[in-house]
Scaffold this active site. Structure first.
Site, PDB file in Angstrom:
ATOM      1  N   ARG A  42      31.771 -53.615  15.505  1.00 24.92           N
ATOM      2  CA  ARG A  42      30.689 -52.656  15.763  1.00 24.92           C
ATOM      3  C   ARG A  42      30.140 -52.033  14.476  1.00 24.92           C
ATOM      4  O   ARG A  42      28.975 -51.692  14.394  1.00 24.92           O
ATOM      5  CB  ARG A  42      31.190 -51.543  16.688  1.00 24.92           C
ATOM      6  CG  ARG A  42      31.749 -52.059  18.015  1.00 24.92           C
ATOM      7  CD  ARG A  42      30.765 -51.872  19.132  1.00 24.92           C
ATOM      8  NE  ARG A  42      31.212 -52.534  20.346  1.00 24.92           N
ATOM      9  CZ  ARG A  42      31.626 -51.901  21.436  1.00 24.92           C
ATOM     10  NH1 ARG A  42      31.610 -50.592  21.481  1.00 24.92           N
ATOM     11  NH2 ARG A  42      31.998 -52.585  22.494  1.00 24.92           N
ATOM     12  N   ASP A 145      23.741 -38.861  28.586  1.00 28.09           N
ATOM     13  CA  ASP A 145      24.715 -39.725  27.908  1.00 28.09           C
ATOM     14  C   ASP A 145      24.945 -39.103  26.533  1.00 28.09           C
ATOM     15  O   ASP A 145      24.083 -38.404  26.005  1.00 28.09           O
ATOM     16  CB  ASP A 145      24.155 -41.146  27.752  1.00 28.09           C
ATOM     17  CG  ASP A 145      25.260 -42.169  27.485  1.00 28.09           C
ATOM     18  OD1 ASP A 145      25.646 -42.898  28.417  1.00 28.09           O
ATOM     19  OD2 ASP A 145      25.733 -42.243  26.323  1.00 28.09           O
TER      20      ASP A 145
HETATM   21  C1  LIG Z   1      30.082 -48.465  30.363  1.00 27.13           C
HETATM   22  S1  LIG Z   1      28.784 -47.303  30.284  1.00 27.13           S
HETATM   23  C2  LIG Z   1      28.616 -46.862  32.010  1.00 27.13           C
HETATM   24  C3  LIG Z   1      27.176 -46.702  32.443  1.00 27.13           C
HETATM   25  C4  LIG Z   1      26.975 -46.423  33.919  1.00 27.13           C
HETATM   26  N1  LIG Z   1      27.564 -45.168  34.298  1.00 27.13           N
HETATM   27  C5  LIG Z   1      27.528 -47.546  34.758  1.00 27.13           C
HETATM   28  O1  LIG Z   1      28.534 -47.347  35.436  1.00 27.13           O
HETATM   29  O2  LIG Z   1      26.960 -48.648  34.728  1.00 27.13           O
HETATM   30  C6  LIG Z   1      29.630 -45.894  29.613  1.00 27.13           C
HETATM   31  C7  LIG Z   1      28.682 -44.849  29.039  1.00 27.13           C
HETATM   32  O3  LIG Z   1      29.443 -43.677  28.767  1.00 27.13           O
HETATM   33  C8  LIG Z   1      28.910 -43.081  27.611  1.00 27.13           C
HETATM   34  N2  LIG Z   1      29.898 -42.190  26.996  1.00 27.13           N
HETATM   35  C9  LIG Z   1      30.995 -42.512  26.253  1.00 27.13           C
HETATM   36  N3  LIG Z   1      31.620 -41.414  25.820  1.00 27.13           N
HETATM   37  C10 LIG Z   1      30.906 -40.355  26.303  1.00 27.13           C
HETATM   38  C11 LIG Z   1      31.037 -38.951  26.176  1.00 27.13           C
HETATM   39  N4  LIG Z   1      32.032 -38.387  25.473  1.00 27.13           N
HETATM   40  N5  LIG Z   1      30.105 -38.166  26.793  1.00 27.13           N
HETATM   41  C12 LIG Z   1      29.089 -38.711  27.508  1.00 27.13           C
HETATM   42  N6  LIG Z   1      28.913 -40.043  27.652  1.00 27.13           N
HETATM   43  C13 LIG Z   1      29.809 -40.860  27.050  1.00 27.13           C
HETATM   44  C14 LIG Z   1      28.562 -44.264  26.713  1.00 27.13           C
HETATM   45  O4  LIG Z   1      27.615 -43.911  25.727  1.00 27.13           O
HETATM   46  C15 LIG Z   1      28.042 -45.281  27.739  1.00 27.13           C
HETATM   47  O5  LIG Z   1      26.645 -45.252  27.831  1.00 27.13           O
END
Ligand SMILES: C[S@@+](CC[C@H](N)C(=O)[O-])C[C@H]1O[C@@H](n2cnc3c(N)ncnc32)[C@H](O)[C@@H]1O
Length: 276
Positions: A42, A145
């Protein structure tokens, strides 16, 4: 720094620890030791772009006052943003068939939903399509997000046609426009739907602003990245944001079992706020 089989330079153990601690402190995400290659895959291009010689120098740079923007970029690259429209379809069926039809008879005037790890927008737009189609009362949809870049993409609402196969045909016709010219091969969520979703950045790992109470919170496929202590803290904050009887949707591979007394399971990956 060592070089792995795919020739991506890996951080040394010491360098990896620094990033592990930084990512944990900033995002609440714990990268286990076997994720060295992920870190490198990454971030390696950023090391080159910043013209630093190794992960230690990159770490010092992003911790320095001049490195603030680069720190955000690094953290954005670490988050996993995998998502798609109508992912885990049963949640959308439940919303359409079990939650929305009863709202009017309950006397509800406004239905409030929050998609709390929205990634590039596929999840909130899927929710918005169902609400626009079936919600019998006024509704509000907030969508956040931690990653500002994915929120920017979500606001734009442009997706390659290859990624839209799970959008039901009638929703595709009603809510999406086919791109032409330079946008051929893409679709765009229509303006009405884009304007219906309030996008913003929010770190689940930090205190939440006052957003009022929600009837439904989508917190899907994000808890999986956190250790139990952080999951518990986030769930406590989430519980405070839910209306009495509010529902929490998590990912189907995630379970709240043993983590919190605040939620009672009612369906797979669906929990109701219980008395505290
Ligand atoms: C795998 S995606 C899931 C997206 C959607 N909720 C789904 O289920 O398809 C995980 C998301 O969580 C966000 N994320 C990770 N750590 C986070 C944090 N501390 N606070 C808010 N969002 C976070 C990431 O940026 C990413 O966009």
């Amino acid at each position: 720094m060592s070089v792995d089989a795919a020739s991506v330079p890996l951080p040394s153990d010491k360098e990896f620890r620094l990033f592990q601690q930084l990512i944990h402190a900033r995002l609440g995400i714990f990268l286990p030791d076997q994720k060295k290659a992920l870190l490198s895959n990454r971030l390696w291009k950023r090391l080159q772009a910043c013209e630093v010689k190794d992960f230690a120098e990159y770490y010092r740079y992003i911790q320095s006052p001049q490195g603030g923007m680069e720190l955000n970029t690094a953290l954005e690259l670490i988050t996993t943003n995998e998502t798609y429209f109508f992912r885990e379809q049963k949640h959308f069926d439940f919303l359409r068939d079990d939650i929305l039809p009863g709202l009017k008879s309950k006397g509800q005037r406004l239905f409030r939903v929050w998609s709390a790890a929205a990634s590039t927008g596929e999840e909130p737009y899927s929710i918005a399509m169902v609400l626009a189609d079936r919600c019998p009362v006024s509704w509000e949809l907030l969508s956040s997000d931690v990653n500002a870049k994915v929120i920017e993409k979500a606001r734009l609402g442009i997706y390659p046609e290859l990624r839209i196969r799970y959008i039901p045909q009638n929703y595709l016709h009603r809510f999406c426009r086919k791109g032409i010219g330079p946008q051929a091969g893409n679709i765009r969520v229509n303006q009405e739907l884009r304007q219906a979703v309030d996008f913003f950045t929010l770190n689940l790992h930090e205190d939440f602003p006052d957003m009022g109470k929600f009837d439904l919170i989508f917190l899907r496929n994000v808890l999986i990245y956190f250790e139990n202590d952080n999951k518990v803290k986030i769930l406590e904050r989430i519980a405070k944001c839910l209306a009495p009887d509010g529902l929490l949707f998590v990912g189907h591979s995630e379970s709240l079992h043993g983590l919190t007394p605040y939620f009672a399971p009612i369906r797979p990956a669906i929990y109701r706020l219980s008395a505290r």
